[in-house]
Design a protein around this motif. Structure first.
Motif, PDB file in Angstrom:
ATOM      1  N   ASN A 143      29.296  13.185  19.728  1.00 22.80           N
ATOM      2  CA  ASN A 143      28.272  14.209  19.553  1.00 22.80           C
ATOM      3  C   ASN A 143      28.476  14.855  18.185  1.00 22.80           C
ATOM      4  OD1 ASN A 143      26.677  16.563  19.600  1.00 22.80           O
ATOM      5  ND2 ASN A 143      26.864  16.751  21.824  1.00 22.80           N
ATOM      6  N   HIS A 144      27.761  14.343  17.192  1.00 26.46           N
ATOM      7  CA  HIS A 144      27.942  14.841  15.831  1.00 26.46           C
ATOM      8  C   HIS A 144      27.503  16.294  15.685  1.00 26.46           C
ATOM      9  CE1 HIS A 144      27.891  10.470  14.158  1.00 26.46           C
ATOM     10  NE2 HIS A 144      29.086  10.835  14.560  1.00 26.46           N
ATOM     11  N   ALA A 145      26.463  16.681  16.409  1.00 27.46           N
ATOM     12  CA  ALA A 145      25.984  18.066  16.316  1.00 27.46           C
ATOM     13  C   ALA A 145      27.054  19.032  16.806  1.00 27.46           C
ATOM     14  CB  ALA A 145      24.696  18.229  17.118  1.00 27.46           C
ATOM     15  N   GLU A 146      27.738  18.658  17.882  1.00 26.43           N
ATOM     16  CA  GLU A 146      28.811  19.511  18.411  1.00 26.43           C
ATOM     17  C   GLU A 146      29.983  19.555  17.431  1.00 26.43           C
ATOM     18  OE1 GLU A 146      30.380  22.227  21.030  1.00 26.43           O
ATOM     19  OE2 GLU A 146      28.377  21.320  21.030  1.00 26.43           O
ATOM     20  N   ALA A 147      30.270  18.408  16.811  1.00 29.74           N
ATOM     21  CA  ALA A 147      31.336  18.375  15.805  1.00 29.74           C
ATOM     22  C   ALA A 147      31.006  19.317  14.662  1.00 29.74           C
ATOM     23  CB  ALA A 147      31.533  16.955  15.293  1.00 29.74           C
ATOM     24  N   VAL A 148      29.747  19.312  14.205  1.00 32.55           N
ATOM     25  CA  VAL A 148      29.331  20.198  13.113  1.00 32.55           C
ATOM     26  C   VAL A 148      29.546  21.656  13.494  1.00 32.55           C
ATOM     27  CG1 VAL A 148      27.320  21.062  11.847  1.00 32.55           C
ATOM     28  CG2 VAL A 148      27.709  18.608  12.041  1.00 32.55           C
ATOM     29  N   LYS A 149      29.167  22.034  14.717  1.00 28.53           N
ATOM     30  CA  LYS A 149      29.352  23.420  15.165  1.00 28.53           C
ATOM     31  C   LYS A 149      30.817  23.834  15.081  1.00 28.53           C
ATOM     32  CE  LYS A 149      25.509  23.417  18.475  1.00 28.53           C
ATOM     33  NZ  LYS A 149      25.152  23.443  19.926  1.00 28.53           N
ATOM     34  N   LEU A 150      31.692  22.943  15.488  1.00 26.96           N
ATOM     35  CA  LEU A 150      33.118  23.262  15.479  1.00 26.96           C
ATOM     36  C   LEU A 150      33.669  23.309  14.050  1.00 26.96           C
ATOM     37  CD1 LEU A 150      33.903  21.095  18.578  1.00 26.96           C
ATOM     38  CD2 LEU A 150      34.483  23.529  18.393  1.00 26.96           C
ATOM     39  N   TYR A 151      33.218  22.397  13.208  1.00 26.22           N
ATOM     40  CA  TYR A 151      33.641  22.436  11.801  1.00 26.22           C
ATOM     41  C   TYR A 151      33.137  23.704  11.129  1.00 26.22           C
ATOM     42  CZ  TYR A 151      34.883  17.458  12.265  1.00 26.22           C
ATOM     43  OH  TYR A 151      35.444  16.251  12.656  1.00 26.22           O
ATOM     44  N   GLU A 152      31.915  24.144  11.496  1.00 23.56           N
ATOM     45  CA  GLU A 152      31.372  25.385  10.933  1.00 23.56           C
ATOM     46  C   GLU A 152      32.238  26.578  11.316  1.00 23.56           C
ATOM     47  OE1 GLU A 152      26.563  24.496  10.626  1.00 23.56           O
ATOM     48  OE2 GLU A 152      27.408  25.316  12.481  1.00 23.56           O
ATOM     49  N   LEU A 153      32.729  26.586  12.538  1.00 18.67           N
ATOM     50  CA  LEU A 153      33.591  27.685  12.968  1.00 18.67           C
ATOM     51  C   LEU A 153      34.876  27.723  12.145  1.00 18.67           C
ATOM     52  CD1 LEU A 153      33.167  27.428  16.855  1.00 18.67           C
ATOM     53  CD2 LEU A 153      32.310  29.258  15.371  1.00 18.67           C
ATOM     54  N   ALA A 154      35.475  26.552  11.948  1.00 14.93           N
ATOM     55  CA  ALA A 154      36.714  26.496  11.165  1.00 14.93           C
ATOM     56  C   ALA A 154      36.434  26.816   9.696  1.00 14.93           C
ATOM     57  CB  ALA A 154      37.348  25.121  11.292  1.00 14.93           C
ATOM     58  N   ALA A 155      35.360  26.254   9.153  1.00 14.41           N
ATOM     59  CA  ALA A 155      35.016  26.503   7.757  1.00 14.41           C
ATOM     60  C   ALA A 155      34.712  27.975   7.519  1.00 14.41           C
ATOM     61  CB  ALA A 155      33.818  25.650   7.353  1.00 14.41           C
ATOM     62  N   GLY A 156      34.065  28.609   8.505  1.00 13.42           N
ATOM     63  CA  GLY A 156      33.732  30.025   8.394  1.00 13.42           C
ATOM     64  C   GLY A 156      34.952  30.919   8.342  1.00 13.42           C
ATOM     65  N   GLN A 157      36.088  30.402   8.798  1.00 10.84           N
ATOM     66  CA  GLN A 157      37.348  31.153   8.706  1.00 10.84           C
ATOM     67  C   GLN A 157      38.057  30.891   7.375  1.00 10.84           C
ATOM     68  OE1 GLN A 157      39.917  31.457  12.259  1.00 10.84           O
ATOM     69  NE2 GLN A 157      38.533  29.986  13.235  1.00 10.84           N
TER      70      GLN A 157
END
Length: 335
Positions: free
Chosen positions: A91-105
Motif C-alpha cells: 500500500n504505497h499511499a499508506e507508506a507515504v502517510k507514514l513517511y510524511e509523519l517521520a519527515a515532518g519530525q
C-alpha cells in the motif's frame, strides 16, 4: 551518464549481531513496557530474522506500537513494510502517510523516502518539484542520500533547472561520506566533463571507490577504463577481472565487455565457448548487441555449430529493437 535508480535504505536502530538470551529478554521486557526504541529494535530482529526466525507479522506488531507513539524510526519501519508489502498488502499511499509523519519530525531518512515516492509517483502523483523539496531538506542536514538524490535532480533537471556544476557539488558531498552511488556519478561527471573539466584520472579514482564498494556500474566502468587505458595504464587482465565481477552479477555491460576480451584473447585466452556463453546471457536479457552477435555466431559457426534458423531467430530479436545490421543479415539469409 548511466541512469541510477533511486533507492533509499531505511535504517533501523542498531542491534549487535550476537544478541544474548539475557539481552533479548531485556529487550522484550522494555518493548512490552512501552519503550519505543526497544519496540523498533525488537521489530527489526523479527524483520531481519536476526537471532529469531523471520516473522513479518511480529515485526509489524512492534513497528505499529512504536509508530503509534510517534517514533520516527517506527514510522519509517512500518512505512517500509507497506511500501514493499512485507507482512501487509502493499500500500504505497499508506507508506507515504507514514513517511510524511517521520519527515515532518525532521527525520532525514523520512524526508529522502518521501522524496523518492514523489519521484517515482508511488502513493502520490509524480511530482519532481516536491521530491526536490524533500531531498534538499535532508541534504541540508548533511544526509548523504539526500545529497546524492538532490545531485541527481540537478544533473537531469528534474524538478529544477538542470545544473551540472551544482550536481557535482552535491555528488561530492555525498561521495565524501562514502556513498557508492554518489562516487560513481561523480566519477562519471569527470569522465564526460559534465560540470567539471574532463579528467579521466579523477574519474578513475571515484569510479574505483564505487566499484570497491560493490557498485555494479562502477565495476563495469572500471573494467572499461582498464580496457581502454583511460585514466590508468591499459591493462586487459584488470579489465577482465572487473568485467567478470560485474558479469557474475548478471550485468549485461560486464558480460559484453568480458565476451569481447575472450573474443580477442586480451587478458584471457581466446575462447569462443566463453564468448558464446556470455553473449547468450546478455541476449536472453534483451540486449540487442548481444542478440546480433549471437546471431552472427550461429550464422558463421563460431563457438557453436552453424545454424541459419537460429541465426535468423537472433537477428530478428535484434532487428525488432532497431538494430540495422541485423535487418541486413536477415535479408541476405532469406534470399
Amino acid at each position: 551518464m548511466q541512469k541510477v535508480i533511486l533507492m533509499v535504505a531505511l535504517f533501523f536502530a542498531c542491534i549487535p549481531n550476537v544478541v544474548h538470551a539475557e539481552l533479548k529478554q531485556s529487550l522484550v521486557s522494555e518493548a512490552e513496557n512501552g519503550d519505543s526504541t526497544a519496540q523498533v529494535n525488537l521489530g527489526n530482529l523479527h524483520y531481519e530474522g536476526t537471532e529469531v526466525p523471520q516473522n513479518f507479522s511480529e515485526a509489524l506488531k512492534w513497528f505499529e506500537l512504536a509508530a503509534h507513539q510517534g517514533s520516527a524510526a517506527g514510522q519509517l519501519s512500518l512505512g517500509r513494510m507497506y511500501e514493499f508489502g512485507h507482512g501487509v498488502p502493499q500500500n504505497h499511499a499508506e507508506a507515504v502517510k507514514l513517511y510524511e509523519l517521520a519527515a515532518g519530525q525532521g527525520d532525514a531518512t523520512g524526508q529522502v523516502s518521501l522524496g523518492v515516492m514523489h519521484t517515482e509517483g508511488k502513493g502520490v502523483p509524480q511530482n519532481q518539484v516536491e521530491a526536490v523539496k524533500w531531498f534538499r531538506l535532508a541534504a541540508d542536514q548533511g544526509d548523504a542520500r539526500g545529497q546524492y538524490n538532490l545531485g541527481l535532480s540537478f544533473y537531469h533537471g528534474h524538478g529544477l533547472a538542470q545544473d551540472h556544476a551544482a550536481a557535482v557539488r552535491w555528488f561530492r558531498l555525498a561521495a565524501d561520506q562514502e556513498s557508492a552511488m554518489a562516487q560513481f556519478n561523480l566519477g562519471m561527471t569527470y569522465y564526460h566533463g559534465h560540470g567539471v573539466p574532463q579528467n579521466y584520472t579523477e574519474a578513475f579514482k571515484w569510479i574505483q571507490l564505487a566499484a570497491d564498494q560493490g557498485h555494479i556500474g562502477g565495476q563495469n566502468n572500471l573494467g572499461h577504463m582498464y580496457d581502454e587505458g583511460k585514466g590508468v595504464p591499459q591493462d586487459y587482465i584488470e579489465a577482465a577481472k572487473w568485467y567478470r565481477i560485474a558479469a557474475d552479477q548478471g550485468s549485461v555491460p560486464g558480460q559484453l565487455g568480458l565476451a569481447w576480451l575472450y573474443l580477442q584473447g586480451q587478458g584471457v585466452p581466446q575462447d569462443y565457448d566463453e564468448v558464446f556463453k556470455l553473449y547468450s546471457l546478455a541476449a536472453n536479457q534483451g540486449d540487442a548487441t548481444a542478440q546480433y552477435n549471437l546471431g552472427y555466431m550461429y550464422d558463421n559457426g563460431e563457438g557453436v555449430s552453424k545454424d541459419p534458423v537460429l541465426a535468423i531467430k537472433w537477428y530478428r530479436e535484434a532487428a525488432s529493437q532497431g538494430y540495422e545490421k541485423a535487418r541486413s543479415r536477415i535479408e541476405v539469409l532469406n534470399n
